[in-house]
Design an enzyme around this catalytic site. Structure first.
Site, PDB file in Angstrom:
ATOM      1  N   LYS A 135      -6.037   3.569   7.144  1.00  0.00           N
ATOM      2  CA  LYS A 135      -7.111   2.935   7.923  1.00  0.00           C
ATOM      3  C   LYS A 135      -6.715   1.489   8.196  1.00  0.00           C
ATOM      4  O   LYS A 135      -5.819   0.955   7.530  1.00  0.00           O
ATOM      5  CB  LYS A 135      -8.438   3.041   7.171  1.00  0.00           C
ATOM      6  CG  LYS A 135      -8.451   2.420   5.752  1.00  0.00           C
ATOM      7  CD  LYS A 135      -8.574   0.931   5.781  1.00  0.00           C
ATOM      8  CE  LYS A 135      -7.943   0.296   4.590  1.00  0.00           C
ATOM      9  NZ  LYS A 135      -7.697  -1.150   4.805  1.00  0.00           N
ATOM     10  N   HIS A 194       0.063   1.862  14.337  1.00  0.00           N
ATOM     11  CA  HIS A 194      -0.323   3.242  14.045  1.00  0.00           C
ATOM     12  C   HIS A 194      -0.201   4.153  15.259  1.00  0.00           C
ATOM     13  O   HIS A 194       0.293   5.281  15.150  1.00  0.00           O
ATOM     14  CB  HIS A 194      -1.760   3.290  13.511  1.00  0.00           C
ATOM     15  CG  HIS A 194      -1.906   2.715  12.147  1.00  0.00           C
ATOM     16  ND1 HIS A 194      -3.126   2.592  11.510  1.00  0.00           N
ATOM     17  CD2 HIS A 194      -0.993   2.213  11.282  1.00  0.00           C
ATOM     18  CE1 HIS A 194      -2.949   2.054  10.326  1.00  0.00           C
ATOM     19  NE2 HIS A 194      -1.669   1.803  10.164  1.00  0.00           N
ATOM     20  N   SER A 204      12.153   2.719   6.331  1.00  0.00           N
ATOM     21  CA  SER A 204      11.882   1.314   6.572  1.00  0.00           C
ATOM     22  C   SER A 204      12.651   0.901   7.819  1.00  0.00           C
ATOM     23  O   SER A 204      13.429   1.685   8.370  1.00  0.00           O
ATOM     24  CB  SER A 204      12.318   0.468   5.373  1.00  0.00           C
ATOM     25  OG  SER A 204      12.074  -0.908   5.603  1.00  0.00           O
ATOM     26  N   ARG A 205      12.429  -0.326   8.271  1.00  0.00           N
ATOM     27  CA  ARG A 205      13.177  -0.810   9.429  1.00  0.00           C
ATOM     28  C   ARG A 205      14.589  -1.230   9.040  1.00  0.00           C
ATOM     29  O   ARG A 205      15.437  -1.471   9.904  1.00  0.00           O
ATOM     30  CB  ARG A 205      12.425  -1.960  10.094  1.00  0.00           C
ATOM     31  CG  ARG A 205      11.182  -1.503  10.851  1.00  0.00           C
ATOM     32  CD  ARG A 205      10.348  -2.666  11.345  1.00  0.00           C
ATOM     33  NE  ARG A 205       9.759  -3.415  10.249  1.00  0.00           N
ATOM     34  CZ  ARG A 205       8.935  -4.438  10.395  1.00  0.00           C
ATOM     35  NH1 ARG A 205       8.619  -4.857  11.609  1.00  0.00           N
ATOM     36  NH2 ARG A 205       8.433  -5.061   9.346  1.00  0.00           N
ATOM     37  N   ASP A 262      -9.732  -4.180   8.591  1.00  0.00           N
ATOM     38  CA  ASP A 262      -9.055  -3.979   7.303  1.00  0.00           C
ATOM     39  C   ASP A 262     -10.009  -3.598   6.178  1.00  0.00           C
ATOM     40  O   ASP A 262      -9.741  -2.647   5.439  1.00  0.00           O
ATOM     41  CB  ASP A 262      -8.276  -5.234   6.909  1.00  0.00           C
ATOM     42  CG  ASP A 262      -7.368  -4.962   5.720  1.00  0.00           C
ATOM     43  OD1 ASP A 262      -6.379  -4.225   5.893  1.00  0.00           O
ATOM     44  OD2 ASP A 262      -7.654  -5.466   4.617  1.00  0.00           O
ATOM     45  N   ILE A 302       0.827  -1.199   0.000  1.00  0.00           N
ATOM     46  CA  ILE A 302       0.000   0.000   0.000  1.00  0.00           C
ATOM     47  C   ILE A 302       0.865   1.254   0.000  1.00  0.00           C
ATOM     48  O   ILE A 302       0.514   2.277  -0.602  1.00  0.00           O
ATOM     49  CB  ILE A 302      -0.990  -0.018   1.187  1.00  0.00           C
ATOM     50  CG1 ILE A 302      -2.109   1.003   0.969  1.00  0.00           C
ATOM     51  CG2 ILE A 302      -0.295   0.216   2.510  1.00  0.00           C
ATOM     52  CD1 ILE A 302      -3.279   0.828   1.918  1.00  0.00           C
ATOM     53  N   ALA A 303       2.043   1.167   0.631  1.00  0.00           N
ATOM     54  CA  ALA A 303       2.994   2.271   0.593  1.00  0.00           C
ATOM     55  C   ALA A 303       3.487   2.497  -0.831  1.00  0.00           C
ATOM     56  O   ALA A 303       3.655   3.641  -1.273  1.00  0.00           O
ATOM     57  CB  ALA A 303       4.172   1.979   1.521  1.00  0.00           C
TER      58      ALA A 303
END
Length: 325
Positions: free
Chosen positions: A96, A78, A35-36, A175, A14-15
């Site tokens: 969302k 979030h 990012s991680r 979701d 989605i990013a």
């Protein structure tokens, strides 16, 4: 602010959709990604032309050149992600479902108002022209008084790990079911008298599929269902005293067809050309930032909180409580 400099938090699918959208907008640009791991961030930045790539979310939060951060992490993250960003003075567009529950959402929105930064929920249908079109059709009296609606949004997505893990706030409701609740809210508002609901759970303990019935003052009723395990037609149907309306794809209204008392088509409205549809929420955020707002009028904080409260009430009937609650 010549071009809205957008930061992307996370590098998932989605990013990528948001980054690809922003990259095609004249009024915005993909400025940074976090990012991680730095490797993932650098690969994502190269793919979408971002100027900065960060190997931690904190680094992006500290970048004063970012005008808006889009949060695309799992729902469970979030609350902490958004609070960190707001503490650093960042404007935020959060995917969302906005949070795990209303209590988290209330704290997040209160913090944004205290810090004087924008915090908006990325429930994209709220920002689209077709959302306004449907409101106008209903307000015109074309189908008389709306009394009943049905909404179904089901996808074959139960193999996606984050959607079935309770520690990531998985399940169909948060979701995809959130779209059915927003659809009902558009038509009937949020003054709900009774909630009747049932769910079937996955082996991991989150809802695989669910059915929700809301009743409202005046004898109005909404029947909603969502699922991770089956494919639905994604239709929203609104039944009135003089006709009915069929909305194709309540996740991104493709068309609105109006029928009269004889079931004859009297009007059809089709979706305007779009990049992906994500551009509308980005433009709304850009406008809100220019105006110094802490929320977008299309999806104000109080509405986000009402929808979160509805999902809390539904989950309470199922006995679904997430580990972080």
């Amino acid at each position: 602010m010549e071009k809205l400099r957008v930061g992307i938090l996370s590098t998932g699918n989605i990013a990528a959709t948001m980054a690809g959208t922003v990259a095609q907008m004249e009024e915005a640009e993909v400025y940074a990604v976090a990012s991680r791991t730095r490797e993932k961030a650098e690969a994502f930045a190269a793919r979408f032309g971002a100027k900065k790539a960060y190997g931690s979310y904190a680094e992006l939060a500290a970048d004063d050149q970012v005008d808006l951060v889009y949060v695309a992490t799992p729902i469970s993250e979030h609350y902490e992600n958004v609070k960190m960003l707001i503490d650093h003075g960042r404007n935020v567009l959060c995917e969302k479902a906005f949070a795990v529950n209303e209590a988290q959402a209330a704290e997040m929105t209160a913090l944004a108002r205290k810090k004087g930064v924008l915090l908006a929920e990325a429930i994209w249908v709220r920002y689209m022209p077709m959302w306004t079109t449907l409101k106008e059709v209903l307000d015109s009296g074309a189908i008389g008084k709306p009394m009943t609606l049905t909404g179904s949004l089901c996808y074959l997505i139960d193999q996606v790990p984050r959607l079935v893990l309770p520690e990531l706030a998985g399940g169909a409701l948060l979701d995809v079911g959130v779209y059915t609740l927003n659809f009902a809210s558009l038509v009937f508002g949020d003054d709900i008298e009774t909630i009747t609901t049932a769910a079937l759970m996955t082996d991991t303990g989150v809802d695989a599929q669910n059915s929700i019935t809301f009743t409202y003052p005046g004898g109005r009723m909404a029947i909603l269902n969502s699922s991770l395990q089956v494919l639905s037609d994604r239709k929203g149907i609104i039944y009135g005293t003089k006709g009915f309306v069929i909305v194709e794809n309540i996740n991104n209204f493709e068309s609105i067809t109006v029928y009269n008392e004889n079931r004859e088509i009297t009007a059809v409205y089709t979706q305007p050309a779009q990049i992906t549809g994500y551009e509308y929420e980005v433009r709304a955020c850009a406008h809100a930032i220019r105006e110094g707002l802490t929320q977008c009028p299309q999806m104000p904080h109080e509405e986000t909180l009402r929808i979160m409260a509805q999902m809390d009430a539904v989950r309470a009937q199922w006995g679904l409580k997430y580990p972080m609650e």
